[in-house]
Design an enzyme around this catalytic site. Structure first.
Site, short mmCIF file in Angstrom:
data_model
loop_
_atom_site.label_atom_id
_atom_site.label_comp_id
_atom_site.label_asym_id
_atom_site.label_seq_id
_atom_site.Cartn_x
_atom_site.Cartn_y
_atom_site.Cartn_z
N GLY A 240 52.96 52.17 50.55
CA GLY A 240 53.38 51.34 49.43
C GLY A 240 53.99 50.04 49.93
N ILE A 628 70.28 59.34 63.35
CA ILE A 628 68.83 59.46 63.18
C ILE A 628 68.52 60.90 62.76
CG2 ILE A 628 66.58 59.19 64.28
CD1 ILE A 628 68.28 56.58 63.94
N LEU A 629 67.87 61.06 61.63
CA LEU A 629 67.59 62.40 61.12
C LEU A 629 66.45 63.05 61.88
CD1 LEU A 629 67.91 61.67 57.31
CD2 LEU A 629 69.33 63.27 58.62
N ASN A 630 65.44 62.26 62.22
CA ASN A 630 64.25 62.82 62.84
C ASN A 630 63.70 61.77 63.80
OD1 ASN A 630 61.48 63.44 63.38
ND2 ASN A 630 61.41 64.75 61.57
N LYS A 700 72.12 55.73 57.88
CA LYS A 700 71.93 54.36 57.38
C LYS A 700 70.51 54.07 56.87
CE LYS A 700 75.38 51.64 59.88
NZ LYS A 700 75.49 50.64 60.96
N GLU A 704 63.03 49.66 56.86
CA GLU A 704 62.67 48.24 56.89
C GLU A 704 62.94 47.57 58.25
OE1 GLU A 704 63.14 48.84 52.47
OE2 GLU A 704 62.22 47.10 53.35
MO1 MOS Z 1 60.43 48.72 50.47
S1 MOS Z 1 59.91 46.70 50.50
O1 MOS Z 1 61.77 48.64 49.49
O2 MOS Z 1 59.14 49.64 49.95
#
Ligand code: MOS
Length: 738
Positions: A240, A628-630, A700, A704
């Site tokens: 997405g 870090i979860l994974n 966290k 992105e």
């Molecule tokens: Mo991200 S740009 O919030 O899918």
């Protein structure tokens, strides 16, 4: 206590995905399904004078052609079309009226017994337009709308200090204009909706989306339907990257057709049609930096022009990142919008940071050259432990550690500072670096857990898994919190009837849903303790809820693990076969701290001196993003971001023929993205970053951050290799040879 969190657990949905058992929006079947195909506008602005569908309707198997003239009723207010992520303005309404707002706008829908027939018939729909003059070039509209500094969190921040004076007085200055073109998301999966007509007006909608509840509310509001009559599902999503945050037009048209025909309808968009679903807005940025000769910053001035549509004002905090990052007493921001005759832009991976930080980090590199200072050393001299925009300490910030570990892994200390000084045979070698920054966000979310006597738990939440690994981290966290093996956890998501979730985006779901699972698991544990206490001579008779934990299928006393009650026994004694809890988790405002993730990127390029061909041969991305979860799915996220950064630096650009106002490369043959041959050695490092302030689990999110700074590091490496500074992306060989 935590056998799964922090490990490299493989995706729990991996098997379903590679065997094809995982179904996507365009793959759900029902008897009596009909297929729709979209007719789009060939002009950029004007109105439809006439639509002649007679030829299309004569094709065998065509059922109907829907247009603004014959469609069923839709809501009439802007409010009805505002989804939870809509910007200011008037949202686009497909097939609403005769007005053309952008080239590629859907203007008719052909419905037929087969998809091939629908698509063929769509080519026979004749449209007459009344054309108006359009503008699609950002350079022709760069002075249009000025956003007021400090007016909202997404706009430009208020200035601080006396930036103009500081700039004039600075010992060393740099000024540059940087350009990022329009870019498109191009997920592998095509946008699609399959709408199942359940009878009596009830619909089940399989839609490609990052937010099923957002789409569900939107469909209810646009079609004035009751919430119980619309269920939206999106169990899997083939990418997405932000394009699915807002409900897209395929769902409107598929629902429209289902309601018009009282039948189940599938609509799959073509790749070309997806180019009007949103895009990363083109961005012209001006950066001015003033520094002392010793390498500390005195002034940052950052101006940006970003693209939006005529009908909506889309923008993000493009300029705000620059003054946040480095110690600098004086900063000034300006942000203008260029209104163009295009569809509205939307979020795309690290919206605003990917572009804003690109300009800032190239400018910092140019400043380092002017100062005759190593670019990493410059960043260390400007390092700030406080968010400079709001003057708050960070809940945690291990960027220094990212610099150290990243530079070590890369071998940065062996860099010869002079451009064109490093070679490998016929290729010039360049080393560049940059940092990345993103917000560590978290949102209210609800999670339900149903724990059965056989030690199996179902964990559910209406969030999406857009391919990032949400199924897997939810299973890991639940297994740890409930003290069960991973295979005893079933995760349900992507269904609007499940507990409340925001859209999956902004890198906020991992932190939100993991803490949400912890909250609900707490409630389950308390229920179990209540039941366990009913046991005759219960070993937990005097235990308080915080004294016990769930481990290996048992409720155990933390200080004396020999005192334990198996889950099955507790349920049997309580006379129930399962415990079910649903809890909402909120994240209180922490006004005292800034919440961010950071990264340091080091890139090596090799440039063919004769041909100008650039290869990105090595990238090290060192990331500080809390717990870090994974490590496996997290590395994949960052690696994907780096690959995308390579695309941003060298390949990606949506090309518009401004005479027609039309996108000319709306396909993945001509819209270039990195392929395997473009991707070489990528190393991802996660530095330890404990954070006991941000949320109970110290998470966290890192969806992105992987892309931020990558294009700048590569651009800086290209300069180091060649001595040429190309400031407008992508850096293609013609620009390098100019
Ligand atoms: Mo991200 S740009 O919030 O899918």
């Amino acid at each position: 206590m935590t056998p799964y969190i922090g490990t490299s657990t493989s995706r729990v949905d991996g098997h379903a995905k590679v065997t094809g058992a995982a179904k996507y929006a365009g793959e759900f079947n029902t008897h009596d399904l009909v297929y729709a195909s979209v007719v789009t506008s060939s002009i950029a602005k004007g109105r439809i004078v006439r639509i002649d569908a007679s030829e299309a309707l004569r094709v065998d198997g065509v059922i109907d052609v829907l247009t603004h003239e014959n469609r069923p009723r839709m809501a009439g207010t802007d409010e009805a079309y505002k989804d939870e992520t809509a910007p200011e303005g008037s949202p686009f309404r497909p097939l609403y009226d005769d007005k053309i707002r952008f080239s590629g706008q859907p203007i008719a829908l052909v419905v037929a017994e087969q998809s091939e027939i629908a698509r063929f018939a769509a080519s026979l729909v004749r449209v007459e337009y009344e054309q108006q003059a359009h503008v699609t070039d950002v350079y022709r509209r760069r002075d249009e709308v000025a956003l007021e500094p400090g007016a909202d969190p997404l706009g430009p921040p208020k200035s601080r200090g006396t930036p103009e004076r500081a700039l004039r007085a600075a010992e060393v200055r740099h000024q540059g204009e940087y350009y990022v073109p329009i870019e498109h998301h191009n997920p592998m999966e095509l946008y699609a909706s399959t709408v199942i007509w359940e009878g009596a007006g009830k619909l089940t909608v399989y839609d490609k989306t990052q937010g099923v509840q957002n789409v569900q509310r939107y469909v209810c509001s646009v079609f004035e339907m009751k919430p119980e009559d619309v269920r939206v599902m999106s169990p899997f999503m083939g990418g997405g990257f932000g394009s699915g945050l807002r409900p897209q037009y395929e769902v409107v048209l598929a629902v429209l057709a289902a309601r018009a025909l009282k039948r189940s309808v599938r609509l799959v968009l073509t790749r070309q049609q997806m180019y009007v679903l949103g895009y990363r807005p083109a961005m012209i940025q001006q950066i001015e930096l003033g520094a002392k000769a010793g390498g500390t910053l005195d002034a940052i001035v950052h101006g940006a022009v970003t693209v939006t549509s005529q009908h909506e004002e889309f923008y993000r905090e493009e300029t705000g990142w620059s003054g946040l990052l480095y110690k600098c007493a004086n900063a000034k921001y300006a942000h203008r919008l260029a209104r163009l005759d295009l569809a509205t832009p939307c979020d795309m991976r690290a919206p605003s940071a990917a572009t804003g930080v690109y300009a800032l980090e190239c400018a910092m590199d140019e400043l380092a050259v002017a100062l005759k200072l190593d670019p990493l050393e410059l960043r260390l001299r400007c390092y700030s432990d406080r968010d400079q925009n709001t003057d708050r300490p960070y809940s945690s910030k291990k960027l220094r550690e990212c610099y150290r570990q990243g530079a070590d892994a890369f071998g940065w200390d062996k860099r010869n500072a002079a451009p064109r000084s490093m070679r490998d045979g016929g290729e010039l070698v360049g080393w560049g670096m940059a940092n990345g920054v993103w917000a560590a966000l978290q949102m209210e979310i609800a999670v339900r857990i149903a724990l059965s006597a056989n030690g199996h738990a179902e964990v559910s939440c209406a969030t999406s898994d857009i391919g990032t690994g949400t199924y897997t981290i939810m299973a890991q966290v639940a297994a740890d919190m409930l003290g069960l093996p991973l295979e005893n956890i079933t995760v349900k998501l992507g269904d609007s009837t499940l507990p409340q979730s925001p859209v999956e985006g902004g890198s906020w779901i991992a932190a939100s849903v993991a803490n949400g699972i912890a909250t609900t698991a707490d409630a389950v544990r308390k229920d179990l303790l209540r039941l366990a206490k009913r046991m005759r001579n219960s070993p937990l008779a005097d235990a308080a809820p915080d004294d016990v934990a769930l481990v290996d299928g048992k409720l155990v006393r933390k200080r004396d693990t020999s005192r334990a009650v198996p889950i099955a026994d507790a349920l049997r004694i309580g006379g129930v076969d399962r415990i079910e809890q649903e809890k909402s988790t909120t994240f209180p405002e922490d006004g005292a701290h800034a919440h961010n993730v950071h990264s340091a990127i080091f890139a090596e390029v090799k440039v063919d001196e004769q041909l100008g061909i650039i290869r990105v041969t090595r990238v090290v991305n060192a990331v500080a993003a809390g717990r870090i979860l994974n490590t496996k799915t997290a590395s994949s996220q960052i690696m994907g971001g780096v690959v995308w950064g390579i695309g941003m630096a060298l390949h990606e650009e949506t090309l518009i023929d401004h005479n027609f106002g039309r996108i000319m490369n709306a396909n993945i043959a001509e819209y270039h993205v990195p392929v395997n041959a473009d991707v070489h050695d990528i190393k991802v490092i996660f530095v330890e970053e404990p954070d006991n302030i941000i949320n109970p689990l110290g998470i966290k999110g890192l969806g992105e951050i992987g892309i931020v700074g990558v294009a700048a590091a590569i651009a800086n490496a290209v300069y180091h290799a060649t001595g040429k500074r190309v400031r407008d992306l992508p850096i293609t060989l013609d620009k390098l040879q100019r």
